[in-house]
Design an enzyme around this catalytic site. Structure first.
Site, mmCIF file in Angstrom:
data_model
loop_
_atom_site.group_PDB
_atom_site.id
_atom_site.type_symbol
_atom_site.label_atom_id
_atom_site.label_comp_id
_atom_site.label_asym_id
_atom_site.label_seq_id
_atom_site.Cartn_x
_atom_site.Cartn_y
_atom_site.Cartn_z
ATOM 1 N N ASP A 31 3.125 -3.078 0.797
ATOM 2 C CA ASP A 31 1.932 -2.541 1.444
ATOM 3 C C ASP A 31 1.468 -3.604 2.432
ATOM 4 O OD1 ASP A 31 -0.468 -1.551 2.259
ATOM 5 O OD2 ASP A 31 -1.374 -1.392 0.273
ATOM 6 N N TRP A 79 -5.496 -3.488 -4.912
ATOM 7 C CA TRP A 79 -6.444 -2.616 -4.215
ATOM 8 C C TRP A 79 -6.730 -1.412 -5.119
ATOM 9 C CZ3 TRP A 79 -4.946 1.828 -0.603
ATOM 10 C CH2 TRP A 79 -6.074 2.341 0.033
ATOM 11 N N LYS A 135 -6.967 -2.231 10.332
ATOM 12 C CA LYS A 135 -7.624 -3.549 10.407
ATOM 13 C C LYS A 135 -7.182 -4.323 11.646
ATOM 14 C CE LYS A 135 -8.159 -2.303 6.106
ATOM 15 N NZ LYS A 135 -9.227 -2.183 5.175
HETATM 16 N N1 KET Z 1 -3.672 -1.124 1.457
HETATM 17 C C1 KET Z 1 -4.571 -2.070 1.153
HETATM 18 C C2 KET Z 1 -4.125 -3.249 0.383
HETATM 19 C C3 KET Z 1 -5.891 -1.922 1.583
HETATM 20 O O1 KET Z 1 -6.741 -2.889 1.296
HETATM 21 C C4 KET Z 1 -6.280 -0.771 2.293
HETATM 22 C C5 KET Z 1 -7.689 -0.595 2.690
HETATM 23 C C6 KET Z 1 -5.300 0.176 2.591
HETATM 24 C C7 KET Z 1 -4.002 -0.022 2.141
HETATM 25 C C8 KET Z 1 -5.538 1.438 3.343
HETATM 26 O O2 KET Z 1 -6.252 1.378 4.482
HETATM 27 P P1 KET Z 1 -6.206 2.561 5.549
HETATM 28 O O3 KET Z 1 -7.563 2.597 6.108
HETATM 29 O O4 KET Z 1 -5.828 3.834 4.841
HETATM 30 O O5 KET Z 1 -5.163 2.161 6.523
HETATM 31 N N2 KET Z 1 -8.636 -1.264 2.187
HETATM 32 C C9 KET Z 1 -10.040 -1.273 2.548
HETATM 33 C C10 KET Z 1 -10.651 0.046 2.846
HETATM 34 C C11 KET Z 1 -10.542 1.068 1.753
HETATM 35 O O6 KET Z 1 -10.727 0.772 0.562
HETATM 36 O O7 KET Z 1 -10.244 2.233 2.116
HETATM 37 C C12 KET Z 1 -10.828 -2.053 1.479
HETATM 38 O O8 KET Z 1 -10.231 -2.500 0.477
HETATM 39 O O9 KET Z 1 -12.043 -2.235 1.655
#
Ligand code: KET
Length: 422
Positions: free
Chosen positions: A231, A150, A267
């Site tokens: 993660d 990511w 998610k």
């Molecule tokens: N870890 C991974 C692997 C991940 O894909 C995300 C979010 C997060 C943590 C953090 O998400 P949060 O909203 O802080 O709980 N990914 C999606 C959103 C972004 O980039 O913020 C994405 O990859 O589209």
């Protein structure tokens, strides 16, 4: 002379030169969230946003889960106050979040040896983890990330003061896991290095190790005394089952690893903007946990003092009520299933209907919210500019952005891009 100086100084350029921030260079847009900005600016009715990993329903609309709506009503009906939460958040929520990840039967959970704090979603959990490790990890502060990972992992850990390195993960030639490369790189890493593992639904590749491979990884991590940092942003989104998706975390813990874990409810509960998450560390015993807890507070207090209330109350209402929990599990499964059905449709349209050049089997075999299509950066650029189809430059698409109404425009545009006809 003086008037000339004043006149010159008062020109707009001269004024700009005097600004405190005149030397601040413009930064690039965020590789993921910047895609949403570009999408919003596009006025074409055919536009499709497959950039950010956010679930969309069959009509392409953001989806508020029914279980979340009910939980929100319960919270509102209880007319709760707006007092500050403790530094580590809503205790009942963090207890239930840990249970969700580690399982009710987890030995360290039952012993009271897991230190857990609420966090500003998954990103905040990773950042608290980075900061805690930066301050208290007794060995070299080197973290290994899968290549690719990511996009925000590198800046999160670099800004936490850790040295960021990579281990092989994705094999371009097989569009699968480079398991041998991964093992070789982890074997070659200095003892006690930290290794970041995506618990399930690896982002961006959609490729997860099998259970047998996870067992080998666990053995290797043990042999090399590596420190595993999971993660888990997609629990439920990989297989549609909360407990299946926790396999890796639970296996590592059962094997005696002291893991760090970042959880997100963005998610799986669709609580994106509510920013609900948790960070936890498995410790040796309740006494050590209490010391770790006290230091987590010292890390968090100067960052943001204490976390927001509302989202944690919603998540907790679901996690603590058997009927709502069951309803939520069904909804997670239905989100995962809709994504799987879009994979089928896209695969069939590209291979059978359009006979698009290339091998597209990975669209069906990849797991979770994303498909790593193999489209190149110039192709993704052309797709945005000419077909109004937006995705990240690495060719990752959020499968949830597709539905029966837009999939044809998407597939024909991809077909044209691959043939160089866009
Ligand atoms: N870890 C991974 C692997 C991940 O894909 C995300 C979010 C997060 C943590 C953090 O998400 P949060 O909203 O802080 O709980 N990914 C999606 C959103 C972004 O980039 O913020 C994405 O990859 O589209």
């Amino acid at each position: 002379m003086l008037t000339a100086v004043i006149a010159r100084r008062s020109t707009p350029t001269a004024l700009r030169a005097l600004s405190t921030w005149s030397a601040v260079p413009a930064g690039p847009p965020d590789p993921i969230l910047g895609v949403t900005e570009a999408f919003k600016a596009d006025k074409d009715p055919r536009k499709i946003n497959l950039g950010v990993g956010a679930y969309r329903d069959e009509n392409g609309k953001p989806y508020v889960l029914t279980s979340v709506q009910k939980a929100e009503e319960l919270v509102a009906a209880s007319k709760p106050d707006k007092e500050y939460l403790p530094i580590t958040g809503l205790a009942e929520f963090t207890k239930n979040a840990a249970k969700l990840a580690y399982g009710a039967e987890s030995a360290p959970l039952k012993q009271g040896a897991i230190a857990v704090t609420q966090s500003i979603s998954g990103t905040g959990a990773l950042r608290i983890g980075g900061a805690f490790i930066g301050r208290h990890y007794p060995k070299a502060k080197v973290i290994y990330l899968p290549t690719p990972s990511w996009g925000n992992h590198t800046p999160i850990f670099r800004d936490s003061g850790l040295e960021v390195r990579g281990y092989r993960y994705f094999d371009k030639s097989t569009v699968g896991l480079d398991f041998e490369g991964m093992k070789a790189d982890l074997k070659a890493a200095p003892e006690h290095s930290i290794v970041l593992l995506h618990a399930c639904a690896h982002n961006p590749t959609g490729i997860d190790p099998t259970h047998a491979q996870w067992k080998e990884i666990s053995d290797l991590v043990k042999e090399k005394n590596l420190f595993p940092f999971f993660d888990m942003a997609y629990q439920g989104f990989a297989t549609g089952s909360i407990s299946n998706d926790a396999f890796a975390v639970r296996h590592f813990v059962a094997e005696g690893h002291q893991v760090a874990l970042a959880q997100s409810f963005a998610k799986n509960m669709g609580l994106y903007g509510e920013r609900v998450g948790a960070f936890s560390l498995v410790t040796a015993d309740p006494e050590e946990k209490a010391r770790v807890d006290s230091q987590l507070k010292i890390v968090i207090r100067p960052m943001y003092s204490n976390p927001p209330l509302h989202g944690a109350r919603i998540a907790n209402a679901i996690l603590s009520d058997a009927a709502l929990y069951a309803e939520w599990e069904t909804e997670v499964k239905s989100m995962a299933d809709r994504i799987i059905s879009m994979r089928e449709t896209l695969y069939n349209t590209l291979t059978h209907d359009l006979k698009t050049p290339g091998e597209w089997g990975h669209i069906k075999s990849q797991i979770g919210m994303f498909s790593f299509t193999g489209l190149t950066a110039p192709q993704t650029k052309a797709l945005a500019e000419k077909a109004h189809v937006y995705m990240t430059a690495d060719g990752r698409i959020s499968m949830a952005g597709l539905n029966s109404k837009n999939i044809e425009h998407f597939a024909t545009s991809v077909d044209a891009a691959v043939r160089g006809n866009l």
